[in-house]
Scaffold this active site. Structure first.
Site, PDB file in Angstrom:
ATOM      1  CG  MET A 177       2.985  -1.648  10.315  1.00 18.60           C
ATOM      2  SD  MET A 177       1.437  -2.570  10.454  1.00 18.60           S
ATOM      3  CE  MET A 177       0.893  -2.569   8.763  1.00 18.60           C
TER       4      MET A 177
ATOM      5  CB  ALA B   1       7.286  -4.414   3.654  1.00 15.49           C
TER       6      ALA B   1
ATOM      7  CG  HIS C 103       7.710   1.538  -0.019  1.00 14.01           C
ATOM      8  ND1 HIS C 103       7.414   2.864   0.191  1.00 14.01           N
ATOM      9  CD2 HIS C 103       6.667   0.833   0.485  1.00 14.01           C
ATOM     10  CE1 HIS C 103       6.227   2.969   0.746  1.00 14.01           C
ATOM     11  NE2 HIS C 103       5.757   1.741   0.956  1.00 14.01           N
TER      12      HIS C 103
ATOM     13  CG  HIS D  75       8.274   3.004   4.573  1.00 20.23           C
ATOM     14  ND1 HIS D  75       8.070   1.954   3.722  1.00 20.23           N
ATOM     15  CD2 HIS D  75       7.214   3.013   5.430  1.00 20.23           C
ATOM     16  CE1 HIS D  75       6.944   1.337   4.047  1.00 20.23           C
ATOM     17  NE2 HIS D  75       6.400   1.959   5.075  1.00 20.23           N
TER      18      HIS D  75
ATOM     19  CD  GLN E 287      -1.710  -1.105  11.924  1.00 22.61           C
ATOM     20  OE1 GLN E 287      -1.049  -0.678  12.867  1.00 22.61           O
ATOM     21  NE2 GLN E 287      -1.667  -0.530  10.730  1.00 22.61           N
TER      22      GLN E 287
ATOM     23  CD  GLU F 238       0.285  15.168   2.711  1.00 18.33           C
ATOM     24  OE1 GLU F 238       0.224  15.101   1.463  1.00 18.33           O
ATOM     25  OE2 GLU F 238       0.319  16.236   3.338  1.00 18.33           O
ATOM     26  CE  LYS F 239      -0.638   4.173   1.065  1.00 17.94           C
ATOM     27  NZ  LYS F 239      -0.645   2.780   1.086  1.00 17.94           N
TER      28      LYS F 239
ATOM     29  CD  GLN G 259      -1.452   5.151   9.735  1.00 24.43           C
ATOM     30  OE1 GLN G 259      -1.793   3.997   9.889  1.00 24.43           O
ATOM     31  NE2 GLN G 259      -0.272   5.484   9.223  1.00 24.43           N
TER      32      GLN G 259
HETATM   33  O1  PAF Z   1       1.361   3.276   8.560  1.00 25.08           O
HETATM   34  C1  PAF Z   1       1.827   2.269   9.129  1.00 25.08           C
HETATM   35  O2  PAF Z   1       2.800   1.662   8.680  1.00 25.08           O
HETATM   36  C2  PAF Z   1       1.167   1.772  10.408  1.00 25.08           C
HETATM   37  O3  PAF Z   1      -0.203   1.933  10.364  1.00 25.08           O
HETATM   38  C3  PAF Z   1       1.777   2.420  11.680  1.00 25.08           C
HETATM   39  C4  PAF Z   1       1.528   3.919  11.729  1.00 25.08           C
HETATM   40  C5  PAF Z   1       3.259   2.142  11.744  1.00 25.08           C
HETATM   41  C6  PAF Z   1       1.110   1.806  12.922  1.00 25.08           C
HETATM   42  O4  PAF Z   1       1.307   0.427  12.975  1.00 25.08           O
END
Ligand code: PAF
Length: 283
Positions: free
Chosen positions: A30, A32, A34, A37, A61, A148-149, A153
């Site tokens: 999404m 932002a 860091h 990612h 979400q 894994e944080k 999800q």
């Molecule tokens: O983990 C995220 O950044 C979001 O939940 C994802 C998997 C990109 C879905 O919008």
């Protein structure tokens, strides 16, 4: 790195990446971005695949009282970071591309979506499963990388992929942490300097609870809750679960300790692996 905003361009760009026989790996985000990612991008690149990252702040979400409006959107910095890490393609759909007028489909996963964050954030995992299913169908990757944080999800996405026959390899990447143990998160940007100082109590409480559980001590999660309250947190949950099903821990199976807590207006989540408990049967 090429950035595309519309589906026909995306399809052409992914076909180009595949020409020559390359595999394609997707890193959904999404924005932002860091170092957490970037660990996903680096792990995807290390497999030799061409890497597609997506940035889409998914309204489905976020609950009505959550942080959709203030969620950070630093598009230029994100693009620069992805370029530096050798990402091949950035997919940045607009809201109309993702949810055109008349959009009416919801992907809902029972079991692993229930309880923990599913209990605290009703509808959240439907939003995640729906957007991730769309991203999978748009990019059609061979593999997808998730941190894994966001452990629940990850479990929800594994279930979705298995149940809907996506045929995509799902790779979980270990959490990246600051020097004091705080898990990297785009939401850490909301913390005031004072809240940031106290935020390391969350990984600290998890580490201590993990030690106590593995040592067979009683009351570990209650003690962790108390230490978080003392550090200024309001706790949503600290729960020990089976690492695969997120249900009750099973003898001999990997376990996971998950926590969610608020400091000020910021909600943080974190988790740690806990060694299996082996029950010795007496004759
Ligand atoms: O983990 C995220 O950044 C979001 O939940 C994802 C998997 C990109 C879905 O919008």
């Amino acid at each position: 790195m090429l950035t595309v905003h519309h589906l026909p361009e995306l399809r052409r760009a992914v076909a180009d990446l595949r020409s020559g026989g390359s595999r394609v790996a997707l890193v959904p985000t999404m924005g932002a971005l860091h170092a957490g990612h970037m660990a996903l991008v680096d792990a995807a690149r290390a497999t030799g695949a061409k890497v597609v990252a997506s940035i889409f702040v998914n309204p489905k979400q976020f609950g009505p009282n959550e942080d959709l409006a203030r969620y950070p959107r630093p598009a230029e910095a994100d693009t620069a970071l992805l370029t530096r890490h050798g990402c091949d393609l950035l997919w940045m759909p607009g809201i109309d591309e993702m949810y055109p007028a008349g959009f009416a489909t919801n992907v809902s996963v029972s079991g692993v979506s229930e309880g923990l964050d599913g209990g605290a954030r009703p509808g959240h995992f439907d939003g995640v499963a729906t957007v991730v299913s769309k991203l999978f169908n748009q990019v059609r990757p061979d593999a997808a990388f998730f941190g894994e944080k966001d452990f629940q999800q990850l479990a929800v996405i594994r279930r979705t992929v298995a149940d809907l026959d996506f045929g995509i390899e799902i790779v979980g990447v270990p959490t990246v942490r600051e020097a004091d143990g705080l898990a990297l998160s785009s939401r850490n940007a909301y913390l005031s300097p004072d809240e940031r100082k106290h935020a390391s109590a969350l990984p600290g409480a998890l580490r201590e609870a993990k030690r106590a559980i593995e040592a067979g001590e009683q009351g570990a999660t209650a003690a962790a809750m108390a230490s978080l309250v003392a550090a200024g947190f309001v706790t949503d949950y600290i729960e020990l679960v089976d690492a695969a099903t997120l249900g009750a821990p099973q003898p001999g199976q990997p376990r996971r300790l998950l926590a969610a807590a608020r400091i000020g207006t910021t909600r943080l989540i974190d988790n740690l692996p806990v060694a299996p408990e082996f029950m010795v049967k007496s004759r």
